[in-house]
Design a protein around this motif. Structure first.
Motif, PDB file in Angstrom:
ATOM      1  N   LEU A   5       0.869  -1.094  -0.039  1.00 27.19           N
ATOM      2  CA  LEU A   5       0.009  -0.003  -0.020  1.00 27.19           C
ATOM      3  C   LEU A   5       0.914   1.400   0.031  1.00 27.19           C
ATOM      4  CD1 LEU A   5      -2.908   1.170   0.078  1.00 27.19           C
ATOM      5  CD2 LEU A   5      -2.886   1.074   2.691  1.00 27.19           C
ATOM      6  N   LEU A   6       2.070   1.367   0.857  1.00 27.89           N
ATOM      7  CA  LEU A   6       2.894   2.283   0.707  1.00 27.89           C
ATOM      8  C   LEU A   6       3.472   2.599  -0.704  1.00 27.89           C
ATOM      9  CD1 LEU A   6       4.752   4.644   2.191  1.00 27.89           C
ATOM     10  CD2 LEU A   6       6.192   2.728   2.432  1.00 27.89           C
ATOM     11  N   LEU A   7       3.704   1.509  -1.277  1.00 26.16           N
ATOM     12  CA  LEU A   7       4.544   1.770  -2.613  1.00 26.16           C
ATOM     13  C   LEU A   7       3.247   2.207  -3.616  1.00 26.16           C
ATOM     14  CD1 LEU A   7       6.381  -1.722  -2.883  1.00 26.16           C
ATOM     15  CD2 LEU A   7       7.366   0.679  -2.641  1.00 26.16           C
ATOM     16  N   TYR A   8       2.035   1.759  -3.624  1.00 35.28           N
ATOM     17  CA  TYR A   8       1.199   2.332  -4.500  1.00 35.28           C
ATOM     18  C   TYR A   8       0.788   3.899  -4.142  1.00 35.28           C
ATOM     19  CZ  TYR A   8      -3.647   3.484  -5.731  1.00 35.28           C
ATOM     20  OH  TYR A   8      -4.807   4.053  -6.338  1.00 35.28           O
ATOM     21  N   LEU A   9       0.669   4.032  -2.763  1.00 39.73           N
ATOM     22  CA  LEU A   9       0.582   5.486  -2.215  1.00 39.73           C
ATOM     23  C   LEU A   9       1.743   6.516  -2.845  1.00 39.73           C
ATOM     24  CD1 LEU A   9      -1.097   5.250   1.203  1.00 39.73           C
ATOM     25  CD2 LEU A   9      -2.195   5.973  -1.144  1.00 39.73           C
ATOM     26  N   LEU A  10       2.938   6.086  -2.665  1.00 39.13           N
ATOM     27  CA  LEU A  10       4.208   6.790  -3.188  1.00 39.13           C
ATOM     28  C   LEU A  10       3.855   6.948  -4.734  1.00 39.13           C
ATOM     29  CD1 LEU A  10       6.904   5.036  -1.228  1.00 39.13           C
ATOM     30  CD2 LEU A  10       6.360   7.564  -1.070  1.00 39.13           C
ATOM     31  N   TYR A  11       3.459   5.929  -5.440  1.00 32.52           N
ATOM     32  CA  TYR A  11       3.284   6.218  -6.970  1.00 32.52           C
ATOM     33  C   TYR A  11       2.312   7.094  -7.190  1.00 32.52           C
ATOM     34  CZ  TYR A  11       1.595   5.235 -11.819  1.00 32.52           C
ATOM     35  OH  TYR A  11       1.483   5.418 -12.979  1.00 32.52           O
ATOM     36  N   GLN A  12       1.173   7.183  -6.423  1.00 33.82           N
ATOM     37  CA  GLN A  12       0.024   8.283  -6.645  1.00 33.82           C
ATOM     38  C   GLN A  12       0.703   9.594  -6.200  1.00 33.82           C
ATOM     39  OE1 GLN A  12      -2.801   7.957  -8.077  1.00 33.82           O
ATOM     40  NE2 GLN A  12      -2.814   5.685  -8.199  1.00 33.82           N
ATOM     41  N   ALA A  13       1.478   9.688  -5.143  1.00 35.36           N
ATOM     42  CA  ALA A  13       1.872  10.916  -4.635  1.00 35.36           C
ATOM     43  C   ALA A  13       2.926  11.554  -5.761  1.00 35.36           C
ATOM     44  CB  ALA A  13       2.852  10.684  -3.240  1.00 35.36           C
ATOM     45  N   ALA A  14       3.612  10.533  -6.300  1.00 37.29           N
ATOM     46  CA  ALA A  14       4.634  11.000  -7.302  1.00 37.29           C
ATOM     47  C   ALA A  14       3.931  11.513  -8.497  1.00 37.29           C
ATOM     48  CB  ALA A  14       5.501  10.042  -7.910  1.00 37.29           C
TER      49      ALA A  14
END
Length: 125
Positions: free
Chosen positions: A52-61
């Motif tokens: 979930l962190l990796l997914y949210l980091l992608y969205q944040a980027a």
């Protein structure tokens, strides 16, 4: 969780709906994972939260909104809570779960803010 996902689907844009769906799916998956107990953290739960962190980091980027950056920050704190408990297993579980739930509420608050501001941003554009 249910109210935030409902709010995202009723008031949010495509980003809020997608993130709410992924966070909701992670929440359901986490609820099905047996807890690790005193021997250590539940590693499957840690894997779900890292994903979930990796997914949210992608969205944040790549999102053009600010709330995914803050949501990713709260999710990073969740993963850091797992790491702290794994390194210091003698910590009391109430502290572990209290921190875990507080950071989770932060992620939900970010989704809610995003959903509430999505319509006004679309109108302003």
């Amino acid at each position: 969780m249910g109210l935030t996902v409902l709010l995202a689907f009723l008031r949010g844009g495509a980003l809020e709906k997608q993130v709410a769906g992924v966070v909701g799916a992670a929440w359901i998956a986490s609820a099905l994972v047996p807890l690790g107990g005193r021997i250590g953290p539940a590693w499957l739960l840690v894997a779900i939260d890292v994903g979930l962190l990796l997914y949210l980091l992608y969205q944040a980027a790549f999102a053009k909104r600010f709330w995914p950056v803050v949501a990713a920050g709260f999710q990073l704190l969740i993963v850091a809570t797992h790491a702290t408990f794994a390194l210091r297993i003698q910590l009391e579980q109430w502290g572990y779960f209290t921190a875990y739930y507080l950071w989770s509420w932060g992620v939900l608050a970010c989704i809610a803010v995003g959903a509430l501001s999505a319509k006004s941003s679309a109108r302003d554009a």
